[in-house]
Design a protein around this motif. Structure first.
Motif, PDB file in Angstrom:
ATOM      1  N   GLN B 459       0.814  -1.211   0.000  1.00  0.00           N
ATOM      2  CA  GLN B 459       0.000   0.000   0.000  1.00  0.00           C
ATOM      3  C   GLN B 459       0.851   1.265   0.000  1.00  0.00           C
ATOM      4  OE1 GLN B 459      -3.235  -0.346  -0.478  1.00  0.00           O
ATOM      5  NE2 GLN B 459      -2.927  -2.568  -0.439  1.00  0.00           N
ATOM      6  N   GLY B 460       2.148   1.114  -0.298  1.00  0.00           N
ATOM      7  CA  GLY B 460       3.010   2.298  -0.341  1.00  0.00           C
ATOM      8  C   GLY B 460       3.302   2.851   1.044  1.00  0.00           C
ATOM      9  N   ILE B 461       3.335   1.946   2.034  1.00  0.00           N
ATOM     10  CA  ILE B 461       3.562   2.358   3.426  1.00  0.00           C
ATOM     11  C   ILE B 461       4.779   1.593   3.950  1.00  0.00           C
ATOM     12  CG2 ILE B 461       2.500   2.509   5.736  1.00  0.00           C
ATOM     13  CD1 ILE B 461      -0.236   2.440   4.360  1.00  0.00           C
ATOM     14  N   ASN B 462       5.462   2.166   4.940  1.00  0.00           N
ATOM     15  CA  ASN B 462       6.616   1.495   5.545  1.00  0.00           C
ATOM     16  C   ASN B 462       6.759   1.997   6.970  1.00  0.00           C
ATOM     17  OD1 ASN B 462       8.823  -0.193   5.692  1.00  0.00           O
ATOM     18  ND2 ASN B 462      10.127   1.034   4.373  1.00  0.00           N
ATOM     19  N   ILE B 505       2.453   1.185  11.687  1.00  0.00           N
ATOM     20  CA  ILE B 505       2.234   2.286  10.735  1.00  0.00           C
ATOM     21  C   ILE B 505       2.054   3.559  11.564  1.00  0.00           C
ATOM     22  CG2 ILE B 505       0.680   3.299   9.010  1.00  0.00           C
ATOM     23  CD1 ILE B 505       0.038   0.519   8.013  1.00  0.00           C
ATOM     24  N   TYR B 506       2.775   4.610  11.177  1.00  0.00           N
ATOM     25  CA  TYR B 506       2.764   5.856  11.947  1.00  0.00           C
ATOM     26  C   TYR B 506       2.437   7.019  11.025  1.00  0.00           C
ATOM     27  CZ  TYR B 506       5.159   2.484  14.766  1.00  0.00           C
ATOM     28  OH  TYR B 506       5.466   1.328  15.439  1.00  0.00           O
ATOM     29  N   ARG B 507       1.349   7.730  11.332  1.00  0.00           N
ATOM     30  CA  ARG B 507       0.967   8.911  10.541  1.00  0.00           C
ATOM     31  C   ARG B 507       1.037  10.130  11.454  1.00  0.00           C
ATOM     32  NH1 ARG B 507      -0.934   7.394   5.359  1.00  0.00           N
ATOM     33  NH2 ARG B 507      -1.764   5.276   5.339  1.00  0.00           N
ATOM     34  N   PRO B 508       2.151  10.901  11.310  1.00  0.00           N
ATOM     35  CA  PRO B 508       2.356  12.046  12.208  1.00  0.00           C
ATOM     36  C   PRO B 508       1.131  12.965  12.255  1.00  0.00           C
ATOM     37  CG  PRO B 508       4.312  11.664  10.893  1.00  0.00           C
ATOM     38  CD  PRO B 508       3.251  10.739  10.364  1.00  0.00           C
TER      39      PRO B 508
END
Lengths: 591, 591
Positions: B459-462, B505-508
């Motif tokens: 999903q284009g996440i890391n 998964i971390y979304r600031p």
């Protein structure tokens, strides 16, 4: 001369020189994968014709060190030669060095033609043996006894024009010179023929499969000297090279050029890809900087022209493969087809294609249990006839003026066992998972390897070779620095690198399965988590779906498979006859 | 004394000694992760209280080198101290060394307390600076100005009986001595406190979180000398040690013992886990063999007793966690719950468990956007109140007399965004893929890391941290040698190793999600392709399924999730009340 007579003649020279052991590696001064006939030293001396091995001769022993791929062949070919087979415990390991250390008395001298030894091996040999008081010296005991030794090849070389290769020689030299500045090196020696071919946009046919030319280069900030048999180039070609700042010198002049480098200068040399002899001719005050050739990474990243041309080569190759597999499927059980005749047929289809130069390696045409030998090469003795049952594995590739191909397909020839269908589906799952992967910039080959293996591991199965290797542009079919395998090689996969994805399952005595595409690395998306890459499938040949167990595939795998086969049809059909298209349409039907 | 006054006092000593730079690392002579108060040198000197950093003081500059985790905190805490913040480009890199090389004139002297420098850092510093004519010397400028410096801890240590730990000290010493023979080393110095704890079956409370005791050991084929404050052990314990061939000496006597090693003897020392000062006291003729401590690998592979006890600890921990998450779910939106009060509540549930010693690290109790900081630690200033919406991440662990735990769960507190549900499902997919993996013997951590990341990459996440770390047995929660991360660390995963699996998964500014279990490596199957391993989930705590997007899970992932949650219920329910069981039954219901 018989092999035993040759052995006697070598030992006589050893005795005269007070040399206790003589080594004959399988190599040339360019550390090539394929050797010019001039360097077929091991077949000349022992009769062994495998591609990897080392001969060691002492006064009371003569042995060939080689790996498990060649145990059977070596035992047969060495029979009566005076040489014994020494089985390597680990492939590619120089285990003979330990043997020398344990066998030879203190003060012994080991001789070898140091042009056939890499710097890496030479350093290792010197360091290991000096601890035991053993020294290394340069001798060629073969030349004096090799009456009809084949000369170095004299075939013409040729230059590829800049517009067909996307980057001029002068532009490439500029990049090399920037690397010299970075490493604080005054000079750079290039011996490896794929690096030579890339750097000077030059190709030839001096060895099998790899379209390279025997040559060396010596480069500094002011000049680029190309050492090559001058008869291999036309005056016009020399003129073109000169315009790019390249002067041509005789092939043999490299040695003298190295011997006369300025005192206290420095030189960048790749220890894996240069010979020990040329390290030793350098003046003692020259500082040697041992680093990977800067051209290795530059060459691995293909430019837009190379990629566009490779896509064209893939269409040609795909047309040949389509005709080949159609021919097999329509004739199996009707006419006699053997592994060798099938390989010849495939070659004839490739040869019909415009721009075809030759095979990029020996075709692996392996029926049933032969497929379980990953490096099988059919011979007249082993040649099996294909029957309308089980699996047929074909791993082959072509050199085209505009690209190099390497493809494996495994096809069902009729009835199949449950295990064959299961294994085929698992290999396909792995191959698809590798092919459709999205991964962050900076990902290394070992990560892609693991993800490709996962569906196979899940069933308690594994394969003993890497998942993929780099591939050159109208150049070597095995090319570094990137590799997809389980070792911890920390090379990141870059945009424009061409690599194979080729998982497999091998059941000795039963069957072997491998499915292989070449892929290009492309940018996929950039998110708040960084840039992600993906693979573009370059290879264009239907993946047979007849024995796929669809229930084992995930929806996303089915989607990839159908999309891929549809693309194959779309890209190849304009070049096929109606009859061929009808066949390919069925072959590429969605599941 | 103010920080500025301390700086002046240090510079005065530097001037008197003609020292141009003084270094203060964050370390103790055991290269510990958590320091005894006696070694809180950086907080004493500068006021900075982060866990990683280096102070560098010259006559006209004073700086703290630290990494991005601490930029904000450091800027605040250093205000007015006379120290400037120097931002590290790469975490853990000794970038101050380059600064010293560029800043100091030729002939300068750099001083530091060499007991606080690892051999690795000492060697690097010496080599890099000697090229610039700069030398390193040992000085402690803090002791003379640190009036109320806390003494070394005097708390009692204790021995664990063999039947509770599965291997006697004498048997462990035998394994170490076999390693000494292998490395041809006469002596072995052990300084690292986790190695000490494992070797001597000893525990204590000299630092936070890690149940270790300040001590050293010197071992040869004839004796094992334990250097420790003798008041920490009872006479009976000393007697027990003696029966295992271990003699007790005063803690400080190690230095003298090293200084008097026999001439021309050899000693095995781990350069990462011993201090530079003790390398330098060795007689010049002693040969130093720099290798990883043999106990590192021995310790990582847990024996049957340790595994059985750890399973017991996991039940205790699971009961506490069940009560905690039930309490949260039943009280959210009804009473005031903050990050800190929740962490205290969790600790109180753990404290009720028999055998609980303390937390195994600082609990990360992070609501909503705080969860996006992987190393967030709530303070009274940052303490958020939990609302009945978004996500709550809790990463915590306990030290029990019979094992160490480390678990992360992220739970929905009410309404959730589409992105939260999606991210939660992706993290869960990765965590499940890592947990249910079957892999061949010899597989390294980087391969397991890649497979765990794949569903998230898709999903284009890391995520920026490793997938997992080794965990000790009633010992350090971070323990080598194995690690699951993208670096090419070639350590194979062995049977009996306990490792975490914790993708995230971390979304600031939005949310953070991490799901973590500890797993044991077990033998799974042996086929014609070799032996395959798998993971046994050790951690026992329901994985919340409320916001899982089931359609994104593969059937095998759903199966694993349902099986895992059913197992959690089965193993915990005997220890829960009816009411708790009713709650857990719902929480672990199959999806």
């Amino acid at each position: 001369m018989t092999y035993k007579e040759k052995l006697t003649a070598i030992r006589k020279q050893m005795h005269a020189d007070n040399v206790q052991a003589y080594l004959i590696p399988s190599a040339d001064p360019h550390m090539s994968e394929y050797l010019p006939k001039h360097y077929n030293c091991i077949p000349f001396t022992s009769g062994f014709r495998g591609s990897a091995g080392t001969l060691v001769i002492t006064q009371d022993f003569a042995g060939l060190w080689t790996d498990s791929r060649y145990f059977e062949q070596a035992a047969e070919q060495l029979d009566g030669s005076g040489f014994e087979l020494v089985k390597l415990k680990v492939q590619h390991m120089p285990e003979y060095i330990q043997w020398l250390g344990e066998t030879l008395p203190h003060g012994s001298v080991v001789a070898t033609d140091e042009k056939l030894l890499s710097i890496l091996s030479g350093d290792l040999l010197t360091q290991t043996l000096s601890d035991k008081g053993i020294s290394l010296t340069h001798k060629d005991y073969l030349n004096p006894i090799w009456q009809d030794r084949p000369p170095l090849p004299t075939d013409a070389a040729f230059l590829i024009e800049e517009q067909h290769i996307g980057q001029s020689v002068s532009s490439k030299l500029k990049e090399i010179r920037a690397a010299l500045t970075k490493y604080q090196a005054d000079f750079h020696l290039v011996s490896s023929l794929d690096d030579m071919a890339w750097l000077f946009n030059i190709r030839g046919k001096d060895v099998n499969y790899n379209p390279v030319v025997l040559s060396f280069a010596l480069i500094n900030q002011d000049y680029a000297k190309l050492f090559i048999n001058p008869n291999k180039l036309t005056e016009a070609e020399k003129e073109t090279l000169l315009k790019n700042g390249v002067e041509v010198f005789p092939y043999e002049a490299i040695e003298n050029a190295l011997a006369h480098l300025p005192e206290n200068s420095s030189i960048l040399i790749d220890p894996k890809r240069n010979c020990y002899a040329y390290l030793k001719v350098l003046p003692a005050t020259v500082k040697v900087i041992k680093e990977t050739n800067p051209s290795t990474v530059l060459k691995a990243v293909k430019n837009e022209t190379e990629l566009a041309n490779t896509r064209t080569a893939m269409v040609k190759d795909g047309v040949a493969l389509t005709r080949f597999f159609k021919w097999i499927s329509e004739n199996i059980g009707k006419i006699k087809i053997t592994e060798l005749s099938a390989a010849a047929k495939l070659r004839s289809y490739r040869a019909e294609q415009n721009g075809f130069v030759g095979d990029s390696f020996t075709t692996i045409s392996a029926y049933k249990a032969h497929g379980a030998l990953p490096h099988y090469s059919a011979s007249t003795e082993s040649d099996s006839e294909l029957q309308p049952e089980s699996l047929f594995l074909v791993d082959s590739g072509g050199q085209y003026f505009y690209g190099t191909t390497d493809i494996t397909r495994t096809i069902s020839l009729g009835t199949n066992t449950e295990e064959e269908c299961m294994d085929y589906t698992l290999v396909l799952k792995g191959m698809i998972d590798g092919s459709k992967l999205r991964f962050p910039k900076g990902t290394c080959g070992y990560q892609i390897d693991a993800i490709t293996r996962k569906p196979i591991w899940e069933q308690g199965i594994n394969y003993g070779h890497g998942t993929g290797h780099g591939v050159g542009y109208f150049l070597n079919v095995h090319e570094g620095p990137q590799v997809f395998n389980p070792t911890n090689n920390p090379v990141a996969i870059e945009l424009g690198m061409i690599t194979s994805i080729e998982p497999g399952i091998y059941r000795p005595g039963k069957h072997g399965i491998r499915i292989e595409n070449l892929v290009n690395t492309v940018s996929n998306t950039t998110t708040e988590f960084g840039e992600f890459y993906a693979f573009e499938a370059l290879t264009l040949a239907a993946i047979n779906t007849r024995i796929v167990k669809k229930t084992l595939l995930e929806q996303s795998q089915i989607q990839w498979l159908n999309d891929y086969n549809a693309m194959v049809f779309e890209k190849l059909s304009p070049f096929l006859t109606t009859e061929e298209n009808n066949w390919l349409k069925k072959e590429t039907q969605a599941i």
